[in-house]
Design a protein around this motif. Structure first.
Motif, PDB file in Angstrom:
ATOM      1  N   GLY A   1       0.813  -1.211   0.000  1.00 30.81           N
ATOM      2  CA  GLY A   1       0.000   0.000   0.000  1.00 30.81           C
ATOM      3  C   GLY A   1       0.840   1.252   0.000  1.00 30.81           C
ATOM      4  O   GLY A   1       1.922   1.288   0.580  1.00 30.81           O
TER       5      GLY A   1
ATOM      6  N   SER B   1       0.209   5.578   0.399  1.00 29.69           N
ATOM      7  CA  SER B   1      -0.701   6.717   0.479  1.00 29.69           C
ATOM      8  C   SER B   1      -0.334   7.667  -0.647  1.00 29.69           C
ATOM      9  O   SER B   1       0.809   7.721  -1.093  1.00 29.69           O
ATOM     10  CB  SER B   1      -0.583   7.426   1.827  1.00 29.69           C
ATOM     11  OG  SER B   1       0.616   8.146   1.908  1.00 29.69           O
TER      12      SER B   1
ATOM     13  N   CYS C   1      -1.047  -0.878  -4.122  1.00 31.64           N
ATOM     14  CA  CYS C   1      -2.371  -0.394  -3.738  1.00 31.64           C
ATOM     15  C   CYS C   1      -2.284   1.096  -3.442  1.00 31.64           C
ATOM     16  O   CYS C   1      -1.464   1.523  -2.632  1.00 31.64           O
ATOM     17  CB  CYS C   1      -2.841  -1.144  -2.491  1.00 31.64           C
ATOM     18  SG  CYS C   1      -4.387  -0.508  -1.801  1.00 31.64           S
TER      19      CYS C   1
ATOM     20  N   ASP D   1      -3.777   4.015  -1.562  1.00 35.70           N
ATOM     21  CA  ASP D   1      -4.627   4.218  -0.396  1.00 35.70           C
ATOM     22  C   ASP D   1      -5.317   5.576  -0.473  1.00 35.70           C
ATOM     23  O   ASP D   1      -4.785   6.523  -1.063  1.00 35.70           O
ATOM     24  CB  ASP D   1      -3.762   4.143   0.866  1.00 35.70           C
ATOM     25  CG  ASP D   1      -4.561   3.930   2.134  1.00 35.70           C
ATOM     26  OD1 ASP D   1      -5.774   3.693   2.049  1.00 35.70           O
ATOM     27  OD2 ASP D   1      -3.956   3.990   3.213  1.00 35.70           O
ATOM     28  N   ASP D   2      -6.490   5.674   0.095  1.00 33.97           N
ATOM     29  CA  ASP D   2      -7.216   6.932   0.283  1.00 33.97           C
ATOM     30  C   ASP D   2      -7.613   7.632  -1.009  1.00 33.97           C
ATOM     31  O   ASP D   2      -7.615   8.867  -1.070  1.00 33.97           O
ATOM     32  CB  ASP D   2      -6.410   7.896   1.156  1.00 33.97           C
ATOM     33  CG  ASP D   2      -6.162   7.343   2.550  1.00 33.97           C
ATOM     34  OD1 ASP D   2      -7.028   6.595   3.037  1.00 33.97           O
ATOM     35  OD2 ASP D   2      -5.113   7.651   3.138  1.00 33.97           O
TER      36      ASP D   2
ATOM     37  N   LYS E   1      -7.851   1.708  -3.052  1.00 30.21           N
ATOM     38  CA  LYS E   1      -8.581   1.715  -1.790  1.00 30.21           C
ATOM     39  C   LYS E   1      -9.327   3.044  -1.696  1.00 30.21           C
ATOM     40  O   LYS E   1      -8.724   4.110  -1.646  1.00 30.21           O
ATOM     41  CB  LYS E   1      -7.611   1.554  -0.621  1.00 30.21           C
ATOM     42  CG  LYS E   1      -8.275   1.381   0.712  1.00 30.21           C
ATOM     43  CD  LYS E   1      -7.186   1.098   1.755  1.00 30.21           C
ATOM     44  CE  LYS E   1      -7.757   0.779   3.090  1.00 30.21           C
ATOM     45  NZ  LYS E   1      -6.678   0.559   4.066  1.00 30.21           N
TER      46      LYS E   1
ATOM     47  N   ASP F   1     -11.371   6.017  -0.161  1.00 31.23           N
ATOM     48  CA  ASP F   1     -11.396   6.691   1.121  1.00 31.23           C
ATOM     49  C   ASP F   1     -12.793   6.652   1.744  1.00 31.23           C
ATOM     50  O   ASP F   1     -13.806   6.725   1.046  1.00 31.23           O
ATOM     51  CB  ASP F   1     -10.958   8.153   0.944  1.00 31.23           C
ATOM     52  CG  ASP F   1     -10.767   8.851   2.275  1.00 31.23           C
ATOM     53  OD1 ASP F   1      -9.767   8.546   2.945  1.00 31.23           O
ATOM     54  OD2 ASP F   1     -11.627   9.673   2.652  1.00 31.23           O
TER      55      ASP F   1
ATOM     56  N   GLU G   1     -13.031   1.263   2.344  1.00 28.76           N
ATOM     57  CA  GLU G   1     -12.657   1.390   3.747  1.00 28.76           C
ATOM     58  C   GLU G   1     -13.730   2.173   4.505  1.00 28.76           C
ATOM     59  O   GLU G   1     -14.454   2.968   3.916  1.00 28.76           O
ATOM     60  CB  GLU G   1     -11.291   2.065   3.914  1.00 28.76           C
ATOM     61  CG  GLU G   1     -11.267   3.547   3.642  1.00 28.76           C
ATOM     62  CD  GLU G   1      -9.914   4.191   3.925  1.00 28.76           C
ATOM     63  OE1 GLU G   1      -8.946   3.490   4.252  1.00 28.76           O
ATOM     64  OE2 GLU G   1      -9.842   5.414   3.819  1.00 28.76           O
TER      65      GLU G   1
ATOM     66  N   GLN H   1     -13.524  -3.299   4.328  1.00 27.84           N
ATOM     67  CA  GLN H   1     -12.965  -3.244   5.674  1.00 27.84           C
ATOM     68  C   GLN H   1     -13.648  -2.133   6.459  1.00 27.84           C
ATOM     69  O   GLN H   1     -14.173  -1.186   5.885  1.00 27.84           O
ATOM     70  CB  GLN H   1     -11.457  -3.021   5.650  1.00 27.84           C
ATOM     71  CG  GLN H   1     -11.051  -1.614   5.237  1.00 27.84           C
ATOM     72  CD  GLN H   1      -9.559  -1.403   5.315  1.00 27.84           C
ATOM     73  OE1 GLN H   1      -8.810  -2.133   4.681  1.00 27.84           O
ATOM     74  NE2 GLN H   1      -9.132  -0.410   6.049  1.00 27.84           N
TER      75      GLN H   1
END
Length: 157
Positions: A25, A27, A53, A55-56, A76, A78, A112, A132
């Motif tokens: 992951g 960011s 991945c 993230d956010d 992923k 947010d 998420e 998740q």
């Protein structure tokens, strides 16, 4: 970095996970551009079946331009995009459209921040790959997580 990729492959194998089941992951704040990807050894990870991945997505620097320029395999979404999908038709349509577009482009999707069964069921119906959030569990210390996973594995036998 190739050594780090090999170590990660050995770790996954030791955990019983096959190649291609893992991802690293990042960011969006850490993503500056293709030069950084090369510096971080992304090609070495990809060569052994480990994807990246983002993230956010939907907050900060994680935008469509970042997704399209860099070699991510998983996005992923947010939590902020998830707000009101059960009560606001426009919010639901927007979220579903993002998921649909990324799926058509070949990305796997993680949602998420899922807190209710209604959110979880909507996301499943929209073909979100992984979900998740607090609906499943609050963050756990490693020992508690291991106990939880062990209990679930025993129950499934």
């Amino acid at each position: 970095m190739e050594l780090l990729a090999k170590i990660l492959v050995c770790f996954l194998a030791g955990a019983g996970a096959g190649i291609g089941t893992g991802f690293a992951g990042m960011s969006a704040a850490a993503v500056i551009g293709p030069m950084l990807m090369t510096f971080l050894g992304v090609p070495a990870y990809q060569a052994v079946g480990i994807g990246l991945c983002l993230d956010d997505f939907g907050s900060g620097y994680a935008n469509l331009n970042t997704v399209m320029q860099l070699p991510f395999s998983v996005i992923k979404l947010d939590r902020s995009l998830l707000f009101h999908i059960c009560t606001d038709k426009n919010a639901a349509l927007f979220y579903q459209s993002i998921v649909s577009a990324f799926c058509r482009l070949g990305y796997r999707i993680i949602a998420e921040g899922v807190e209710t069964q209604e959110e979880m069921e909507l996301l499943r119906s929209w073909n979100v790959d992984m979900i998740q959030g607090y609906y499943f569990s609050r963050p756990l210390p490693p020992g508690d997580l291991l106990r939880l996973l062990t209990e679930e594995a025993v129950e499934q036998m």
